[in-house]
Design a protein around this motif. Sequence first.
Motif, PDB file in Angstrom:
ATOM      1  N   ALA A 124      10.892  -2.552   2.663  1.00  0.00           N
ATOM      2  CA  ALA A 124      10.294  -2.983   1.394  1.00  0.00           C
ATOM      3  C   ALA A 124       9.015  -3.787   1.641  1.00  0.00           C
ATOM      4  O   ALA A 124       8.003  -3.592   0.956  1.00  0.00           O
ATOM      5  N   LEU A 125       9.056  -4.662   2.626  1.00  0.00           N
ATOM      6  CA  LEU A 125       7.856  -5.443   2.956  1.00  0.00           C
ATOM      7  C   LEU A 125       6.734  -4.542   3.481  1.00  0.00           C
ATOM      8  O   LEU A 125       5.558  -4.742   3.154  1.00  0.00           O
ATOM      9  N   ARG A 145       6.327  -1.345   2.727  1.00  0.00           N
ATOM     10  CA  ARG A 145       5.827  -0.593   1.571  1.00  0.00           C
ATOM     11  C   ARG A 145       4.876  -1.453   0.752  1.00  0.00           C
ATOM     12  O   ARG A 145       3.796  -1.013   0.359  1.00  0.00           O
ATOM     13  N   TYR A 146       5.255  -2.675   0.498  1.00  0.00           N
ATOM     14  CA  TYR A 146       4.415  -3.567  -0.294  1.00  0.00           C
ATOM     15  C   TYR A 146       3.075  -3.803   0.396  1.00  0.00           C
ATOM     16  O   TYR A 146       2.016  -3.681  -0.216  1.00  0.00           O
ATOM     17  N   LEU A 189      -0.436  -2.302  -0.976  1.00  0.00           N
ATOM     18  CA  LEU A 189      -1.496  -3.228  -1.370  1.00  0.00           C
ATOM     19  C   LEU A 189      -2.796  -2.908  -0.642  1.00  0.00           C
ATOM     20  O   LEU A 189      -3.871  -2.863  -1.248  1.00  0.00           O
ATOM     21  N   THR A 242       1.374   5.254  -3.324  1.00  0.00           N
ATOM     22  CA  THR A 242       2.741   5.763  -3.360  1.00  0.00           C
ATOM     23  C   THR A 242       2.822   7.133  -2.693  1.00  0.00           C
ATOM     24  O   THR A 242       3.774   7.424  -1.969  1.00  0.00           O
ATOM     25  N   THR A 271       9.712   5.532  -2.160  1.00  0.00           N
ATOM     26  CA  THR A 271      10.073   5.105  -3.495  1.00  0.00           C
ATOM     27  C   THR A 271       9.935   6.229  -4.514  1.00  0.00           C
ATOM     28  O   THR A 271       8.858   6.482  -5.037  1.00  0.00           O
ATOM     29  N   THR A 282       9.197   4.788  -8.189  1.00  0.00           N
ATOM     30  CA  THR A 282       7.804   4.456  -8.473  1.00  0.00           C
ATOM     31  C   THR A 282       7.010   5.733  -8.721  1.00  0.00           C
ATOM     32  O   THR A 282       6.170   5.785  -9.625  1.00  0.00           O
TER      33      THR A 282
END
Length: 124
Positions: free
Chosen positions: A15-16, A18-19, A23, A37, A79, A82
């Motif tokens: 998750a980190l 991906r974030y 970004l 994405t 994801t 998303t």
Amino acid sequence: MQTILVITVGGALGALSRYGLGLWISNKWNQEFPLHTFIINITGAFLLGFLHILFIERLNVSPLWRLGIGVGFLGAFTTFSTFGVEAISLLESGSYLTAGLYTLLSILVGFTGVALGIGLARLI
């Protein structure tokens, strides 16, 4: 308990990742097409195909590691939800061509990524 911990740690790292990657891509790409994405999901599809074969057929990696990386890390890194929200948002904003391309390319390139990952792992 060990399984839950391995999936949790992998999921947090995924998750980190991906974030952070999302970004970074979003800061470089200021267009309607949700490239962040798209790239994340295609990369994850390739890696899951590659690692699935590598871990099972080539290296015989333990089930805990496979769960931590496949279910945890890559499950949180990619994801589908998303992707769905972005595709619907594009449709609702009237960007039909972009929504169609995004959906079609995500599916076709995603499957291609998995196939390429599997093929590459089998070549090793």
